[in-house]
Design a protein around this motif. Structure first.
Motif, PDB file in Angstrom:
ATOM      1  N   ALA A  19       0.837  -1.203   0.000  1.00 44.58           N
ATOM      2  CA  ALA A  19       0.000   0.000   0.000  1.00 44.58           C
ATOM      3  C   ALA A  19       0.871   1.252   0.000  1.00 44.58           C
ATOM      4  N   LYS A  20       1.927   1.240   0.815  1.00 45.74           N
ATOM      5  CA  LYS A  20       2.833   2.389   0.882  1.00 45.74           C
ATOM      6  C   LYS A  20       3.616   2.554  -0.410  1.00 45.74           C
ATOM      7  N   LYS A  21       4.112   1.443  -0.941  1.00 40.97           N
ATOM      8  CA  LYS A  21       4.918   1.478  -2.162  1.00 40.97           C
ATOM      9  C   LYS A  21       4.135   2.043  -3.342  1.00 40.97           C
ATOM     10  N   THR A  22       2.847   1.738  -3.417  1.00 39.66           N
ATOM     11  CA  THR A  22       2.034   2.099  -4.592  1.00 39.66           C
ATOM     12  C   THR A  22       1.156   3.315  -4.352  1.00 39.66           C
ATOM     13  N   GLU A  23       1.349   3.975  -3.234  1.00 36.23           N
ATOM     14  CA  GLU A  23       0.474   5.095  -2.864  1.00 36.23           C
ATOM     15  C   GLU A  23       0.435   6.171  -3.937  1.00 36.23           C
ATOM     16  N   TYR A  24       1.599   6.520  -4.479  1.00 34.05           N
ATOM     17  CA  TYR A  24       1.662   7.586  -5.488  1.00 34.05           C
ATOM     18  C   TYR A  24       0.971   7.165  -6.777  1.00 34.05           C
ATOM     19  N   GLN A  25       1.211   5.928  -7.226  1.00 32.81           N
ATOM     20  CA  GLN A  25       0.621   5.464  -8.480  1.00 32.81           C
ATOM     21  C   GLN A  25      -0.901   5.308  -8.369  1.00 32.81           C
ATOM     22  N   ARG A  26      -1.351   4.821  -7.220  1.00 29.03           N
ATOM     23  CA  ARG A  26      -2.782   4.558  -7.041  1.00 29.03           C
ATOM     24  C   ARG A  26      -3.581   5.834  -6.825  1.00 29.03           C
ATOM     25  N   LYS A  27      -2.964   6.778  -6.103  1.00 30.18           N
ATOM     26  CA  LYS A  27      -3.680   7.957  -5.622  1.00 30.18           C
ATOM     27  C   LYS A  27      -4.951   7.503  -4.906  1.00 30.18           C
ATOM     28  N   GLU A  28      -6.094   8.069  -5.231  1.00 27.54           N
ATOM     29  CA  GLU A  28      -7.338   7.645  -4.588  1.00 27.54           C
ATOM     30  C   GLU A  28      -8.219   6.833  -5.534  1.00 27.54           C
ATOM     31  N   ASN A  29      -7.663   6.457  -6.663  1.00 29.44           N
ATOM     32  CA  ASN A  29      -8.465   5.759  -7.676  1.00 29.44           C
ATOM     33  C   ASN A  29      -8.653   4.283  -7.374  1.00 29.44           C
ATOM     34  N   PHE A  30      -7.664   3.668  -6.697  1.00 29.16           N
ATOM     35  CA  PHE A  30      -7.714   2.231  -6.436  1.00 29.16           C
ATOM     36  C   PHE A  30      -7.307   1.951  -4.994  1.00 29.16           C
ATOM     37  N   THR A  31      -7.885   0.926  -4.435  1.00 27.26           N
ATOM     38  CA  THR A  31      -7.394   0.410  -3.169  1.00 27.26           C
ATOM     39  C   THR A  31      -6.152  -0.439  -3.457  1.00 27.26           C
ATOM     40  N   PRO A  32      -5.312  -0.714  -2.446  1.00 26.08           N
ATOM     41  CA  PRO A  32      -4.164  -1.593  -2.690  1.00 26.08           C
ATOM     42  C   PRO A  32      -4.589  -2.943  -3.263  1.00 26.08           C
ATOM     43  N   GLU A  33      -5.693  -3.495  -2.793  1.00 27.56           N
ATOM     44  CA  GLU A  33      -6.147  -4.791  -3.290  1.00 27.56           C
ATOM     45  C   GLU A  33      -6.544  -4.711  -4.758  1.00 27.56           C
ATOM     46  N   GLU A  34      -7.221  -3.634  -5.146  1.00 24.62           N
ATOM     47  CA  GLU A  34      -7.627  -3.462  -6.543  1.00 24.62           C
ATOM     48  C   GLU A  34      -6.411  -3.253  -7.444  1.00 24.62           C
ATOM     49  N   PHE A  35      -5.337  -2.710  -6.888  1.00 19.56           N
ATOM     50  CA  PHE A  35      -4.133  -2.401  -7.658  1.00 19.56           C
ATOM     51  C   PHE A  35      -3.167  -3.571  -7.718  1.00 19.56           C
ATOM     52  N   TYR A  36      -3.462  -4.626  -6.968  1.00 19.68           N
ATOM     53  CA  TYR A  36      -2.496  -5.705  -6.789  1.00 19.68           C
ATOM     54  C   TYR A  36      -2.207  -6.477  -8.076  1.00 19.68           C
ATOM     55  N   ASN A  37      -3.110  -6.448  -9.038  1.00 22.77           N
ATOM     56  CA  ASN A  37      -2.843  -7.173 -10.279  1.00 22.77           C
ATOM     57  C   ASN A  37      -1.636  -6.605 -11.030  1.00 22.77           C
ATOM     58  N   ARG A  38      -1.178  -5.420 -10.634  1.00 31.56           N
ATOM     59  CA  ARG A  38       0.007  -4.816 -11.249  1.00 31.56           C
ATOM     60  C   ARG A  38       1.282  -5.073 -10.452  1.00 31.56           C
ATOM     61  N   ALA A  39       1.172  -5.842  -9.378  1.00 27.53           N
ATOM     62  CA  ALA A  39       2.309  -6.031  -8.469  1.00 27.53           C
ATOM     63  C   ALA A  39       3.516  -6.665  -9.137  1.00 27.53           C
ATOM     64  N   GLY A  40       3.315  -7.379 -10.228  1.00 30.45           N
ATOM     65  CA  GLY A  40       4.416  -8.068 -10.890  1.00 30.45           C
ATOM     66  C   GLY A  40       5.485  -7.155 -11.443  1.00 30.45           C
ATOM     67  N   ILE A  41       5.196  -5.861 -11.585  1.00 39.70           N
ATOM     68  CA  ILE A  41       6.210  -4.963 -12.146  1.00 39.70           C
ATOM     69  C   ILE A  41       7.257  -4.568 -11.121  1.00 39.70           C
ATOM     70  N   TRP A  42       7.013  -4.881  -9.834  1.00 41.33           N
ATOM     71  CA  TRP A  42       7.987  -4.577  -8.786  1.00 41.33           C
ATOM     72  C   TRP A  42       8.636  -5.863  -8.295  1.00 41.33           C
ATOM     73  N   ALA A  43       9.952  -5.882  -8.294  1.00 39.44           N
ATOM     74  CA  ALA A  43      10.669  -7.085  -7.862  1.00 39.44           C
ATOM     75  C   ALA A  43      10.404  -7.416  -6.402  1.00 39.44           C
ATOM     76  N   GLU A  44      10.036  -6.407  -5.605  1.00 41.90           N
ATOM     77  CA  GLU A  44       9.766  -6.644  -4.189  1.00 41.90           C
ATOM     78  C   GLU A  44       8.437  -7.358  -3.952  1.00 41.90           C
ATOM     79  N   PHE A  45       7.532  -7.284  -4.934  1.00 44.57           N
ATOM     80  CA  PHE A  45       6.199  -7.859  -4.770  1.00 44.57           C
ATOM     81  C   PHE A  45       5.825  -8.829  -5.895  1.00 44.57           C
TER      82      PHE A  45
END
Length: 238
Positions: A36-62
């Motif tokens: 949630a913290k890592k993606t805060e800037y990209q998500r802004k208020e448009n998506f929850t962390p769970e809704e944004f999780y399908n993009r997690a593969g672009i980060w090596a940490e996730f």
């Protein structure tokens, strides 16, 4: 561009990545908070962390690597060209170990180069980070510590196309279109890899997609150097 390259010394590659787990809820509470913290800037208020999780593969940490496809010329002359393509897939640590072995045993000379599209921003650092996470020693071609910019053995076809314009992003699909290269994007695209991996469990489809991108990276570098494009008879899948 007249780069005067030895094409037989270049290892072309592409990787496919997915979120480390299929669902956000499978992450630990701490990992959820960190995502949630890592993606805060990209998500802004448009998506929850769970809704944004399908993009997690672009980060090596996730995310994690599910396929590395490589291609290289076993012969490159006016009389004969043969381009060999192979892939590593399965458990991520095995993928990384097999790729490392290839680099350490066959592409370990100073003259050897790695080539990818957006490789310097994505593929090369992603592989290196996942190796560290999996407690694998970095091969020399990915260990950039202490190296000067001109000593880094990497070619990036997207960087070449920028011609010094650091604000310019050009997709592989766009470049193939404008340069008359057969497009590899005839099945899935990067945003669908996670679904194909977790829901369809069709790794063969992902491997095919990854190998097509690897071939296309080679085609781009050929095109940049005014060399004839590869034809199907010159490509060998192993």
């Amino acid at each position: 561009m007249n780069m005067k390259l030895n094409f037989e010394s270049i290892l072309f590659l592409d990787i496919e990545t997915v979120p480390e787990t299929e669902n956000f809820s499978e992450l630990s509470q701490l990992k959820q908070e960190l995502f949630a913290k890592k993606t805060e800037y990209q998500r802004k208020e448009n998506f929850t962390p769970e809704e944004f999780y399908n993009r997690a593969g672009i980060w090596a940490e996730f995310g994690k690597i599910v396929c590395i496809s490589v291609g290289y010329f076993v012969s490159f002359s006016s009389k004969e060209r043969k381009f060999r393509v192979t892939s590593f897939y399965g458990e991520e640590k095995n993928i990384l170990l097999e790729f490392k072995e290839l680099l350490d045993t066959h592409f370990n000379k100073n003259t050897h180069l790695l080539c990818g599209h957006n490789g310097k921003e994505f593929d090369f650092p992603y592989i290196a980070r996942r190796m560290i996470i999996n407690e694998i020693n970095l091969p020399s071609k990915l260990n950039l510590f202490g190296k000067k910019p001109w000593e880094i053995p990497h070619i990036d076809t997207m960087e070449l196309w920028k011609f010094g314009d650091y604000k310019h992003f050009t997709s592989l699909k766009l470049l193939t279109s404008i340069l008359g290269i057969p497009s590899p994007k005839d099945d899935i695209d990067g945003s669908e890899v996670g679904k194909v991996y977790y829901q369809e469990q069709n790794i063969e489809r992902i491997v095919t997609y990854c190998e097509k991108d690897t071939i296309t990276v080679a085609q781009l570098l050929l095109r940049f150097n005014n060399e004839p494009l590869l034809n199907e008879l010159e490509i060998v899948h192993v």
